[in-house]
Design a protein around this motif. Structure first.
Motif, PDB file in Angstrom:
ATOM      1  N   PHE A 146       4.105   4.324   8.766  1.00 40.65           N
ATOM      2  CA  PHE A 146       5.216   3.530   8.246  1.00 40.65           C
ATOM      3  C   PHE A 146       5.962   2.769   9.340  1.00 40.65           C
ATOM      4  N   LYS A 147       6.274   3.437  10.435  1.00 41.24           N
ATOM      5  CA  LYS A 147       7.050   2.779  11.489  1.00 41.24           C
ATOM      6  C   LYS A 147       6.244   1.730  12.247  1.00 41.24           C
ATOM      7  N   GLU A 148       4.940   1.707  11.995  1.00 41.75           N
ATOM      8  CA  GLU A 148       4.101   0.654  12.579  1.00 41.75           C
ATOM      9  C   GLU A 148       4.081  -0.590  11.689  1.00 41.75           C
ATOM     10  N   GLY A 149       4.797  -0.520  10.575  1.00 37.41           N
ATOM     11  CA  GLY A 149       4.849  -1.660   9.664  1.00 37.41           C
ATOM     12  C   GLY A 149       3.722  -1.670   8.658  1.00 37.41           C
ATOM     13  N   LYS A 150       3.182  -0.506   8.360  1.00 34.08           N
ATOM     14  CA  LYS A 150       2.082  -0.423   7.393  1.00 34.08           C
ATOM     15  C   LYS A 150       2.500   0.478   6.234  1.00 34.08           C
ATOM     16  N   GLY A 151       2.340  -0.030   5.021  1.00 31.78           N
ATOM     17  CA  GLY A 151       2.646   0.774   3.850  1.00 31.78           C
ATOM     18  C   GLY A 151       4.041   0.541   3.306  1.00 31.78           C
ATOM     19  N   THR A 195       0.854  -1.182   0.000  1.00 32.22           N
ATOM     20  CA  THR A 195       0.000   0.000   0.000  1.00 32.22           C
ATOM     21  C   THR A 195       0.896   1.240   0.000  1.00 32.22           C
ATOM     22  N   PRO A 196       0.382   2.379  -0.458  1.00 34.40           N
ATOM     23  CA  PRO A 196       1.224   3.572  -0.570  1.00 34.40           C
ATOM     24  C   PRO A 196       1.893   3.962   0.753  1.00 34.40           C
ATOM     25  N   TYR A 197       3.076   4.543   0.634  1.00 32.50           N
ATOM     26  CA  TYR A 197       3.825   5.004   1.811  1.00 32.50           C
ATOM     27  C   TYR A 197       3.034   6.072   2.555  1.00 32.50           C
ATOM     28  N   ASN A 198       3.014   5.932   3.867  1.00 33.81           N
ATOM     29  CA  ASN A 198       2.376   6.912   4.737  1.00 33.81           C
ATOM     30  C   ASN A 198       3.302   7.138   5.928  1.00 33.81           C
TER      31      ASN A 198
END
Length: 331
Positions: free
Chosen positions: A244-249, A237-240
Motif C-alpha cells: 500500500f505505501k508503495e502506491g499499489k492497491g 486493486t484490492p488493499y494489500n
C-alpha cells in the motif's frame, strides 16, 4: 424540654440530609466534560451531537478543547480531555498500545465505512439528463482506466495532458497517491496537481460540479462534499498492507472510534454508557455535513437537525428518561 430538644435535633438532621442530597445532585451538574476538537468538520459535528445529549439529557456541562491531532490526543492521555469522538486509529501511531496499556479507554466504533481515493462526478460517467450533460467517460471504472480519458480531464496549463487533483502537500496520503500516479503510468498522460489546502481542493470539485464540468481528484469520506454531490470513487486493486505505501492497491477503510480518558467511567458513568452505544456511519455523517454546508448552519444547529431527523438512531444510545429530556430540549 428534653422532648422539644430531641424534636429540634431531628429536624436539623433531616434538613442536613436534604441539603447533602441536593449538594450531590448539584455536584454532578458541575462536572464538565471536555471534548477534543482536532479541527475537521466531522469531529466537530459529532462533538455537537454528543455534547447536546450529555448537557440536555444528563445535566453535565460540556466544552471543546481545540488543537492539532497530536496535541489533543496527548491531552486525552493526560486526562486534560475527556472524550475523543473521532479517533482515526490508523493515523495515530501509538493508538493500539495506548489502549492496551490503559492510557486511554476505547468505548466503541463511531463508524468504519469511510473511504478515500480518486473520485469523479457521476455525470462524467453516466451523464445527467436533467442538466443536459452527456457522458464524457462511459466505461470509466478504475484508476487505470483514466489512461483512456486524458482528453476528458484536460489540464488547462499543460496542453495534451490531463489533470489529476492530488492530495494536500504535507499529508501522508499525498506521498502514497503520487507513487500510485507513477506506478500506474499516469504520469505519462496526466499532471499531478497539488491544491494548496483542503478548502482549495473542495472548491475545485464544487466549482466543476456546479458547472457540470469533468474533474478527477483525491477526496475522502465523510465530508460535506461527498454528502452533497454524487461522486464516484474509482476502483482499484484490492488493499494489500505490504504494498500500500508503495502506491499499489486500494485505500483501506479506517476504524474510527469513540475513545475517552481512562477515568471516564468514574467521572461520568452515565455519559460513558451512552458513548459506548454511540454509532453512526459515513453516510449519515456526510448527510449532516451537507445539510450544514447547504444551510450555512452552525455545528450545534446541525446537531439539533440530526437529532430531530434521526430519532430511531440516537434513542438507542440513551435511556428512555434521557431521550425524553433531549426531545424536550429540541422543541
Amino acid at each position: 424540654m428534653k422532648r422539644r430538644t430531641l424534636v429540634i435535633l431531628a429536624v436539623i438532621c433531616v434538613a442536613a440530609l436534604l441539603l447533602a442530597g441536593c449538594g450531590g445532585k448539584q455536584e454532578q451538574k458541575q462536572v464538565t466534560l471536555k471534548f477534543a476538537d482536532a479541527g475537521w468538520d466531522s469531529i466537530k459535528f459529532h462533538n455537537a451531537v454528543a455534547m447536546f445529549i450529555v448537557e440536555k439529557g444528563m445535566g453535565y456541562k460540556a466544552e471543546e478543547m481545540s488543537g492539532t491531532t497530536t496535541l489533543t490526543f496527548q491531552a486525552l492521555k493526560n486526562g486534560d480531555i475527556d472524550v475523543y469522538m473521532e479517533a482515526w486509529t490508523d493515523n495515530l501511531a501509538t493508538y493500539a498500545e495506548d489502549v492496551r496499556k490503559g492510557s486511554i479507554k476505547e468505548l466503541g466504533v463511531n463508524f468504519d465505512d469511510n473511504a478515500q481515493g480518486l473520485y469523479v462526478p457521476r455525470y462524467v460517467i453516466e451523464g445527467d439528463a436533467k442538466r443536459n450533460i452527456k457522458p464524457l467517460a462511459p466505461g470509466l471504472k478504475t484508476v487505470e482506466d483514466l489512461k483512456k480519458f486524458k482528453q476528458v480531464f484536460a489540464d488547462p496549463e499543460a496542453p495534451g495532458k490531463g489533470r489529476i487533483y492530488g492530495s494536500i502537500p504535507g499529508w501522508e496520503v499525498d506521498k502514497i497517491l503520487y507513487k500510485k500516479y507513477v506506478n500506474y503510468g499516469l504520469d505519462k498522460d496526466f499532471t499531478y496537481f497539488r491544491p494548496g489546502s483542503d478548502a482549495a481542493l473542495a472548491a475545485a470539485f464544487a466549482t466543476a460540479y456546479q458547472k457540470g464540468e469533468p474533474i478527477v481528484g483525491y477526496y475522502w469520506e465523510p465530508t460535506w462534499l461527498t454528502g452533497k454531490y454524487e461522486l464516484v470513487r474509482l476502483q482499484d486493486t484490492p488493499y494489500n498492507k505490504d504494498t500500500f505505501k508503495e502506491g499499489k492497491g486500494d485505500f483501506p477503510a479506517v476504524r474510527v472510534t469513540v475513545c475517552a480518558a481512562k477515568d471516564i467511567e468514574q467521572k461520568a458513568p452515565d455519559a460513558a454508557a451512552f458513548l459506548k452505544k454511540y454509532r453512526t456511519s459515513s453516510k449519515l455523517t456526510a448527510k449532516a455535513l451537507a445539510y450544514m454546508s447547504t444551510n450555512k448552519a452552525s455545528y450545534r444547529d446541525t446537531a439539533k437537525w440530526f437529532l430531530k431527523n434521526n430519532e430511531a438512531v440516537w434513542t438507542k444510545w440513551v435511556t428512555a428518561q434521557q431521550a425524553e429530556k433531549v426531545k424536550a430540549a429540541l422543541k
